[in-house]
Design a protein around this motif. Structure first.
Motif, short mmCIF file in Angstrom:
data_model
loop_
_atom_site.label_atom_id
_atom_site.label_comp_id
_atom_site.label_asym_id
_atom_site.label_seq_id
_atom_site.Cartn_x
_atom_site.Cartn_y
_atom_site.Cartn_z
N SER A 117 0.68 -1.00 -0.11
CA SER A 117 0.11 0.11 -0.05
C SER A 117 0.93 1.27 -0.06
O SER A 117 1.99 1.31 0.61
CB SER A 117 -0.84 0.06 1.36
N PRO A 118 0.59 2.42 -0.86
CA PRO A 118 1.34 3.50 -0.78
C PRO A 118 1.71 3.89 0.44
O PRO A 118 0.62 4.04 1.41
CB PRO A 118 0.36 4.65 -1.61
N ILE A 119 2.93 4.43 0.55
CA ILE A 119 3.47 4.98 2.10
C ILE A 119 3.32 6.42 2.00
O ILE A 119 3.85 7.23 1.18
CB ILE A 119 4.61 4.60 2.33
N ARG A 120 2.62 6.98 2.94
CA ARG A 120 2.49 8.69 3.00
C ARG A 120 2.67 8.71 4.45
O ARG A 120 2.27 8.17 5.58
CB ARG A 120 1.04 9.01 2.56
N THR B 114 2.04 5.83 14.00
CA THR B 114 0.63 6.62 13.67
C THR B 114 1.04 7.85 12.40
O THR B 114 -0.11 8.00 12.07
CB THR B 114 0.16 7.23 14.74
N LEU B 115 2.21 8.05 12.58
CA LEU B 115 2.45 9.36 11.69
C LEU B 115 2.49 8.82 10.27
O LEU B 115 2.63 9.66 9.13
CB LEU B 115 3.66 9.89 11.86
N VAL B 116 2.50 7.54 9.88
CA VAL B 116 2.41 7.12 8.39
C VAL B 116 1.41 6.08 8.26
O VAL B 116 0.87 5.46 8.94
CB VAL B 116 3.82 5.95 8.53
N SER B 117 0.98 6.33 6.97
CA SER B 117 -0.31 5.50 6.62
C SER B 117 -0.14 3.99 6.91
O SER B 117 0.94 3.60 6.62
CB SER B 117 -0.52 5.81 5.18
N PRO B 118 -1.15 3.37 7.13
CA PRO B 118 -0.97 1.90 7.42
C PRO B 118 -0.30 1.20 6.34
O PRO B 118 -0.75 1.30 5.22
CB PRO B 118 -2.36 1.44 7.90
N ILE B 119 0.62 0.24 6.80
CA ILE B 119 1.30 -0.39 5.64
C ILE B 119 0.74 -1.79 5.51
O ILE B 119 0.54 -2.45 6.50
CB ILE B 119 2.82 -0.90 6.01
N ARG B 120 0.20 -1.86 4.25
CA ARG B 120 -0.27 -3.45 3.96
C ARG B 120 0.30 -4.21 2.60
O ARG B 120 0.49 -3.50 1.81
CB ARG B 120 -1.68 -3.34 4.07
N VAL B 121 0.43 -5.42 2.69
CA VAL B 121 0.87 -6.05 1.66
C VAL B 121 -0.26 -6.60 0.79
O VAL B 121 -0.98 -7.30 1.39
CB VAL B 121 1.89 -7.13 1.85
N GLN B 122 -0.32 -5.99 -0.39
CA GLN B 122 -1.62 -6.26 -1.03
C GLN B 122 -1.19 -7.52 -2.09
O GLN B 122 -2.31 -8.26 -2.64
CB GLN B 122 -2.05 -5.20 -1.81
N GLY B 123 -0.20 -7.73 -2.62
CA GLY B 123 0.06 -8.91 -3.48
C GLY B 123 0.61 -10.29 -2.96
O GLY B 123 0.55 -10.52 -1.66
N LYS B 124 1.00 -10.84 -3.93
CA LYS B 124 1.45 -12.25 -3.52
C LYS B 124 2.89 -12.47 -2.97
O LYS B 124 3.78 -11.91 -3.93
CB LYS B 124 1.25 -13.31 -4.67
N LEU B 125 3.11 -12.64 -1.87
CA LEU B 125 4.68 -13.07 -1.42
C LEU B 125 5.04 -14.27 -1.80
O LEU B 125 4.25 -15.24 -2.07
CB LEU B 125 4.47 -12.77 0.10
N PRO B 126 6.22 -14.66 -1.72
CA PRO B 126 6.78 -15.84 -1.97
C PRO B 126 5.84 -16.90 -1.01
O PRO B 126 5.67 -16.57 -0.05
CB PRO B 126 8.14 -15.82 -1.50
#
Lengths: 152, 152
Positions: A117-120, B114-126
């Motif tokens: 997800s895009p980091i901001r 909390t100062l950074v947009s939540p990080i989510r991996v959206q695609g396929k990992l190994p």
DNA sequence: CTAGATGCAAACAGTTTGCGTCACT
DNA sequence: AGTGACGCAAACTGTTTGCATCTAG
């Protein structure tokens, strides 16, 4: 797995409690090193910790500081700033991308930016800081290391 | 600031072109090192590059490999996997958080999650990779270093 | 009393440097 | 022909280790 402690204050008593919770012997050196770590709010190198601690225990040895830091790291009392300390690693991939890291075997593989997800940054940074790029490490266990740790 | 090149293929001609664009002398050693780097799709250490290159130039010295790697890094032909190679750095802050890094003076400060947009991996990992946490470095120039670089 | 922590010195790994020689431009 | 790249060896930095001694539990 995680210990809840009744006190997190940086007092000798709290430190004894922490050590007890992690099965560590309480020594004068460890106590002073821990105090120093809690007092240093930057991200010190072992050498810097050594300098700090020497103010209290002039006879302490650098080896003890290293050993104690490792002990504290294993117990989870402190953290390393980066999983990548140590040898220089380079890569030819000039496209912007992130990394997938196995914390066990330290293997590194590339992770396309578009998979995350895009980091901001949404909040206030220190005034005047100019953001250039983000380096993201997705840290976990690779399939092989997961299999290995299950076996035990 | 960025050079657009007509070819990115890993050929001797392309390498000459790259060197010309960056004002680098074309030597046999540099060419072989560059080829090796392009062929190694992992994240090699200088030692690993040395081993690889020795297959082609048995007489090459490790010092040359180091010097060449630095040259390539400065020219931007390759990247370092992490800005944190080198000395171990530790921190007592056990709360999950990220880091703000000045690429010039290498200073590190904490950045609340909390100062950074939540990080989510959206695609396929190994397959089988189990994500445990994210380590994010926000890299840029601190106010002091920005002031310094403007002056020049 | 005993396992384990400390201090010392030596060993080690990764990296850099000085310098004489050689090669690219 | 001259600048700078190479190769070698020595120096250096950060870290680990073996061992004798000491100390917490």
């Amino acid at each position: 797995m995680r210990q809840q402690l009744s006190s997190v204050a940086n007092s000798p008593a709290a430190f004894r409690e922490l050590c007890a919770a992690h099965g560590l012997a309480v020594t004068h050196q460890r106590q002073i090193i821990y105090q120093a770590l809690m007092a240093m709010h930057d991200h010190p190198s072992p050498e810097a910790v050594y300098e700090q601690v020497r103010a209290e225990i002039p006879s302490i040895s650098l080896a003890t500081v290293y050993k104690t830091i490792h002990t504290f790291l294993e117990a989870g009392l402190i953290q390393e700033v980066s999983i990548h300390h140590g040898t220089l690693r380079i890569e030819a991939n000039r496209e912007p991308h992130y990394h997938l890291i196995c914390s066990e075997c330290r293997s590194v593989s590339d992770l396309d930016e578009t998979l995350v997800s895009p980091i901001r940054v949404q909040g206030k940074l220190p005034r005047g800081f100019e953001v250039r790029k983000f380096a993201l490490d997705v840290i976990g266990l690779c399939a092989a290391c997961r299999a290995k740790s299950k076996k035990q």
